[in-house]
Each structure stands twice: as C-alpha cells, then as structure tokens.
Design a protein around this motif. Structure first.
Motif, PDB file in Angstrom:
ATOM      1  N   UNK A 165      37.340  33.053  41.412  1.00 21.89           N
ATOM      2  CA  UNK A 165      37.234  32.973  39.881  1.00 21.89           C
ATOM      3  C   UNK A 165      37.007  31.479  39.438  1.00 21.89           C
ATOM      4  N   UNK A 166      37.235  30.720  40.362  1.00 25.72           N
ATOM      5  CA  UNK A 166      36.883  29.159  39.877  1.00 25.72           C
ATOM      6  C   UNK A 166      35.484  28.838  40.043  1.00 25.72           C
TER       7      UNK A 166
ATOM      8  N   UNK B 118      33.696  40.712  41.936  1.00 27.51           N
ATOM      9  CA  UNK B 118      33.236  41.203  40.571  1.00 27.51           C
ATOM     10  C   UNK B 118      33.289  40.152  39.717  1.00 27.51           C
ATOM     11  N   UNK B 119      34.091  38.942  39.842  1.00 26.16           N
ATOM     12  CA  UNK B 119      33.804  38.037  39.048  1.00 26.16           C
ATOM     13  C   UNK B 119      32.660  36.853  39.435  1.00 26.16           C
TER      14      UNK B 119
ATOM     15  N   UNK C 136      37.266  43.372  46.470  1.00 31.52           N
ATOM     16  CA  UNK C 136      36.069  43.654  45.313  1.00 31.52           C
ATOM     17  C   UNK C 136      36.213  43.027  44.093  1.00 31.52           C
ATOM     18  N   UNK C 137      37.673  42.929  43.840  1.00 31.03           N
ATOM     19  CA  UNK C 137      37.873  42.221  42.392  1.00 31.03           C
ATOM     20  C   UNK C 137      37.503  40.975  42.380  1.00 31.03           C
ATOM     21  N   UNK C 138      37.407  40.046  43.307  1.00 28.79           N
ATOM     22  CA  UNK C 138      37.034  38.673  43.244  1.00 28.79           C
ATOM     23  C   UNK C 138      35.525  38.447  43.049  1.00 28.79           C
TER      24      UNK C 138
ATOM     25  N   UNK D 129      40.713  35.896  45.760  1.00 27.83           N
ATOM     26  CA  UNK D 129      40.275  36.131  44.630  1.00 27.83           C
ATOM     27  C   UNK D 129      40.056  35.115  43.502  1.00 27.83           C
ATOM     28  N   UNK D 130      41.474  34.467  43.526  1.00 29.47           N
ATOM     29  CA  UNK D 130      41.653  33.568  42.528  1.00 29.47           C
ATOM     30  C   UNK D 130      40.753  32.461  42.755  1.00 29.47           C
TER      31      UNK D 130
ATOM     32  N   UNK E 112      32.717  29.683  38.724  1.00 30.84           N
ATOM     33  CA  UNK E 112      31.779  29.761  37.723  1.00 30.84           C
ATOM     34  C   UNK E 112      31.611  28.339  37.295  1.00 30.84           C
TER      35      UNK E 112
ATOM     36  N   UNK F 225      29.768  37.209  38.849  1.00 26.08           N
ATOM     37  CA  UNK F 225      28.606  37.517  38.047  1.00 26.08           C
ATOM     38  C   UNK F 225      28.165  36.511  37.189  1.00 26.08           C
ATOM     39  N   UNK F 226      29.304  35.505  37.182  1.00 22.22           N
ATOM     40  CA  UNK F 226      28.847  33.997  36.480  1.00 22.22           C
ATOM     41  C   UNK F 226      27.800  33.300  37.136  1.00 22.22           C
TER      42      UNK F 226
END
Lengths: 486, 171
Positions: B139-140, B165-166, B161-163, B135-136, B142, B168-169
C-alpha cells in the motif's frame, strides 16, 4: 424424687420456666425444631446433602482491582494496555465482565470493519493513526507464545469521501488538518475522479478526498479474538455475567469556593450470573464503563444523571443504542478491485467485499427515521427506499443489484456530539468511560485503550491528549463535533 | 565515476536513509527488545558519524543472510557489493539518482521501504522472495507511481490479493 425434680426444675432455673411457658404455648414448634436440627446434623455428617465447600468457579472473583464492564474491542483494549503499562508484572488484577460471550449483539463484530484517518478533529486523526500502526504490527503487540500469528485480512483500499458544493470547503479544511497530523490524503476534482474510477457518476460532486495509505477495512472478529487471547495470557480474568448493581459510598465535600459537592466512590460491583439468580459482589477499586450501546444503562446504575437537570449531578451519559443496517449485495457489473470505501454526500456508503462482485453498504438514517433499537431485525424497505436510490445514482452499475444478506448492529451513539467519551467522571470518582464512539469505535479502539490506561495509571493523558473527550463537556456544553461521520 | 558528477542531484539524504534502511532491516531481523539497548547507542552514533555507520553496516551484513543488492545507475553498469559490503565505493556515489533496486531475498520490511520510496526516479523494483513484504508494504508503493515501470513480487509469502488490489495506483 421430688428433690431431683426440684433440682431439675431449679437447675435450668429461668430457662426451665421459660421452656415451661413455651411448652404450654407451642408444643408442636419445639418438636418441629428438634426434627429440623436432627435433619441438619444428618446432612452435615458424611453422606449428607450439605457441603461446606461449594463450587464457585462460574462466579467472578471476590476482589479485583479493575472491573471492566463490557468485553468488546474497547474493553479488551483497555485491559490489554492496563496490563502492558503496569509498573510491575502482575501488579493489577483486571476482571472483564461480558454479558454475552457469543458477542451476538456486540457492535464490534457486527461492524463493517473500516479504518480511516479522514476526520475533522485532530484527536480523532491521531487516534486512528496510532490504531493503524497497532494493526500493522499486530503480531508484535499481540503475540502469544505457541499460537499462530493473526491475519487481520486488511484491505488497504482507502476511503473515498465525495462532497457536494456546500461541503467542498469543509472538506478542504479537513484535508488540511489531516495532512498536518500525518495522514496521506489526496484531493481529487470530478475529472480526476472520473478518470480514476470510471464507474462513478460525478454528477453533484464538487470535490473528493481519497485516502492513499493506512485506510481500508479489516476483520474485526480477528482483532477481538487476538485481543482476547493475548489479554487472557497476560492474566486478565473473564467473567460471563451481567452487572446489576453498584454499591458505592458518598462523601460530602466542599469546593474551594464553598459549593457543596457529593463525591461517590464505587466499592462493589454485583455481577449476576447468566440464567440464574446467583450474583457475586466483586470488591473493586476502579470500574471502566466500556459497555458500548448499553453504557447509558450502566451509568444510570452508578447514579450518574440522578439529580436536578442542568447540574453536574443531573448530567446523564448521553450514549444510547442506535440501530444501523448493513446490506450485502451482488452486482455483476459493479466496480472492480480498485474500489475504495465510497461515502456519498447523501450518507450512503459501500465497499467491495471479496473478489466475487459482492458489496457491503448502508446508510445512516436521519434523526426522524431512526429505527427502534429494541431488536436487531432488518428493515429491507429501508434499503429499497433510502439506500438503493443514492447508490444507483452514484454508481450506475448498481441499478441492477441483488441483496444477498443483511444484518443490523448497534452504534453506541453519543447524542451530544457523536464522539467518544473517555476518562473519569467528575463525581463518581472511580468510574472511567471508554464508550460512545458512534460508529468509529472499532478503528480507534487500540489508541483509546492506551489513553484510558494512561489516565488510570498516571492520572493524565500522555501520548494522545483526549481532554476534549472528557465527560465534563456534557455539563459545560462544549461540543467536540466530528463532521465526517458515516 | 567522473561522469556521475555531471548528474549531481540532491539525492544525498538517500544514503543516510540507505543505512537506516539497513537499520530497518536489522529491526526486522533482530528479536524484539533483546538487543535494543545495545543498539540505541550505536544507532545514535551512527546518525552522526559515517565511520560508525560503515561499521554498523558491516556488522549487519554479517547478520542478514542472502542480501544481494544490485544497483544500476543511470548509464552505468551494475554495481555489486564486494566482500566487505555496500559501504565501500558507494559512499562516493551517494548523490547519484538510482533507477533500479533489486532487493530480492532481502529482509526488507515496512520501515525499510522508507529509503526505497525516497528514490523518486526509480524505474525498476524487484522484491522477489522477500519474507517480510506484506500487504501494508504494497500500500506504500503508490508513492512511486510516477516513475516505476517494473515491479516484481514473485515468491513473497506474505502478500495476498488484498495488497495487489491497491496496486492500481501504479498506472
């Protein structure tokens, strides 16, 4: 016969006469003593009640180099870094004293679990950046042989701070500082905000700052258990008890200009066992105050603040427990997966929880509305009156919501400037503080633990300079004020 | 090869970071600490001398299993690594902007993503079956929001799913 009696009388001599006088005075006592002695001898002999070897496994050890008062995330983090940074393996004996092993009132586990870099002080940003790196590589830092890896359940969704007209300039300056330190934050205008998050009502919002990376929320219980497991594997002892007393010695000295100073050194920590009057005096070299909301009480036990007000002796540790409520509600039409942790200018905040349209949130009350921190009862009216209106105004979908659960937890609130207290006390020379983080302690715990361990081992901060957070500032009046508090 | 000269852009640092990406890979593959001392000297030399970098790459290629790196350049076909590894002809093309990176099965991790994220014209990224992408790392992503059009994350065991979710960027 007479000679023998005389010899008997003369042999013990004075004693005989003494016995004689005693006998005359209290005959019954002598017989009582004899029967007592007989009972004691009987109990010492095998089969009796007295045993010279009694079980003390429930008591802490008699000697420990470092005693950490408080077994929450900050205390365990200090223990971890002490064992990690020690020069030789096994050099330092650490004891963690925790009053409640279920952590039912600990701030760590009742926290919302967010981590952000959007602070105004550069030190806070650096602390948070290191902590996020620690969490990212948690399985490298906290790996224990044969144990499963930790899953922190980190949601990298970011924080969204909204600012009104008055706060817009401050927010811009803060973002500049944050970017300088290396945080990835972007500024958004109300139009961009509306486009990105259509469920927001941007009325009254002049500027927003959105954390793009390294911000979000995670499971604090998992971090706590991971730290506990690792720290136990490194040889730190745990004790389930309460610190009731410090035994210290004072040294009267003079400063260079001739002022008289009394330096205190704590020699023993009395740890009382739960549900019992038994206590164990633990001889120690250093005491770390990581007691969270109750740090003020521990500091008072050590004699901090006992003196005329306005002097260094009279400066108390200004950390007190403050109750904060967290509410969990369900809203079927609420914001979707992209929702970050949104912080309204009014102080209300919320974040998504899970995938079922549940949300967590709350609001910090103003000084006048502070609830009584005596217990952790939840005030539901507070939500109705002080939280819901702001939420509904910011996110119109929240007008129809249903509160499912709520709980309350303590902030270890620093009434002076809402930032942590770190480092040694100037007068009680072997008490170190790691407390007072007023709601952002969990997210800075790994970095603060390392800083305190560095001060204890090396004498000064090495990686992150936390001198603005030393105890002296309370006496000197230098506030390290943090503006972005939720 | 000649046409690539026409679209010269300052993508030079990419290939320096290309090798540090493999260093990043090696960081994820090698056990922590055991080879660190031996590697720092080589790492230091690798920062300054391309020959040593090439040697390191060759060594690491042997360590990392199943690294199949297909790169597609603008208006060119796929270039595949030959038996020796990437370092061969790609050194000459170090200034060419890259449109697609296929790092399937690659032991790429959070640090290794540094060089992928530096490719600002990247349109297609495939991270299928990467065992260390979590997930980390998501998050990069974006940073590639402007150009990225295809992203494949099939078979990555560590994302949740937590990763997602981000993501969306990436509009």
């Amino acid at each position: 016969m007479l000679r023998r009696a005389l010899r008997l009388g003369l042999g013990p001599g004075l004693l005989g006469r003494g016995l004689g006088t005693h006998r005359e005075g209290s005959t019954l006592d002598w017989h009582g003593k004899v029967s007592e002695i007989k009972k004691k001898i009987q109990s010492v002999l095998p089969g009796g009640a007295w045993s010279p070897l009694c079980d003390t496994s429930h008591l802490p050890p008699e000697h420990s180099d470092v005693v950490i008062v408080g077994g929450g995330v900050l205390g365990l983090s200090v223990a971890y870094w002490l064992k990690r940074l020690e020069k030789r393996q096994g050099a330092i004996r650490v004891l963690v004293v925790e009053r409640d092993h279920t952590y039912s009132q600990a701030s760590t586990v009742l926290s919302v679990g967010g981590i952000r870099q959007q602070f105004s002080l550069p030190e806070n940003i650096q602390l948070s950046l290191f902590s996020v790196e620690f969490l990212r590589n948690i399985n490298e830092y906290l790996a224990v042989v044969d144990d499963p890896p930790l899953d922190l359940q980190f949601n990298p969704s970011g924080y969204l701070f909204l600012a009104s007209e008055e706060g817009a300039t401050i927010m811009e300056n803060n973002v500049k500082v944050q970017r300088q330190e290396g945080a990835k934050v972007c500024l958004m205008s109300p139009e961009q905000l509306q486009k990105k998050f259509p469920w927001i009502n941007t009325e009254g919002v002049a500027l927003a700052s959105y954390g793009l990376e390294n911000e979000g929320w995670f499971d604090p219980w998992c971090l706590l258990q991971g730290l506990r497991r690792k720290v136990q594997s490194m040889g730190v002892l745990f004790c389930h008890g309460e610190v009731t007393r410090f035994v210290s010695s004072s040294n009267h000295m003079e400063t260079a200009i001739g002022e008289k100073v009394t330096l205190k050194r704590i020699h023993e920590v009395h740890v009382k066992v739960d549900h019992s009057q038994e206590y164990q005096p633990v001889e120690c070299a250093i005491v770390v105050n990581a007691a969270g909301a109750w740090s003020g009480r521990i500091a008072e036990l050590a004699g901090i603040g006992k003196g005329p007000p306005g002097t260094l002796q009279g400066t108390k540790l200004p950390v007190e427990p403050r109750k904060r409520y967290v509410y969990l509600w369900h809203c079927p039409q609420g914001p979707g997966l992209e929702a970050p942790l949104v912080a309204d200018p009014s102080g209300a905040y919320f974040r998504r929880e899970g995938l079922g349209n549940n949300y967590l949130g709350g609001c910090s009350p103003t000084e006048e509305e502070e609830p009584d921190p005596g217990n952790l009862e939840v005030d539901h009216d507070f939500f109705q009156e002080k939280v819901w209106p702001y939420l509904a105004q910011r996110v119109p979908a929240f007008e129809t919501l249903k509160v499912r659960r709520a709980w309350a937890g303590y902030y270890d609130y620093n009434t002076f400037d809402q930032n942590g207290v770190v480092g040694p006390h100037p007068l009680v020379v072997n008490m170190y503080f790691a407390t007072g983080f007023s709601g952002h302690g969990l997210q800075q715990a790994p970095a603060v633990g390392r800083a305190v361990a560095e001060v204890m081992l090396e004498g000064h901060f090495q990686t992150i300079n936390l001198s603005p957070f030393l105890f002296n500032r309370f006496y000197l009046g230098e506030k390290a004020q943090e503006h972005c508090i939720i | 090869m000649a046409a690539s000269g026409a679209s010269l852009r300052l993508v030079a640092p990419v290939w320096n970071r290309g090798t540090s990406g493999i260093r990043g890979l090696s960081r994820s593959v090698d056990p922590e600490g055991s080879q660190r001392k031996g590697r720092t000297l080589l790492q230091f030399l690798a920062d300054h001398f391309y020959d040593v970098e090439a040697v390191r790459e060759y060594l690491l290629q042997k360590q990392v299993l199943k690294v199949l790196r297909k790169n597609r350049f603008q208006d060119k076909e796929w270039m595949r690594p030959n038996g020796r590894g990437l370092s061969g002809e790609l050194w000459k093309l170090w200034e060419v902007p890259i449109e697609a990176v296929d790092a399937s099965g690659c032991a790429i991790n959070y640090q290794g993503l540094d060089n992928v994220l530096a490719l600002k014209e990247l349109q297609s990224l495939s991270l299928q079956c990467c065992p260390h992408v979590d997930d980390w790392c998501l998050s990069r992503l974006h940073q590639l929001a402007n150009s990225l059009q295809e992203l494949s994350l099939a078979g990555c065991p560590r994302i949740s799913e937590r990763g997602l979710a981000c993501l969306h960027h990436l509009q």
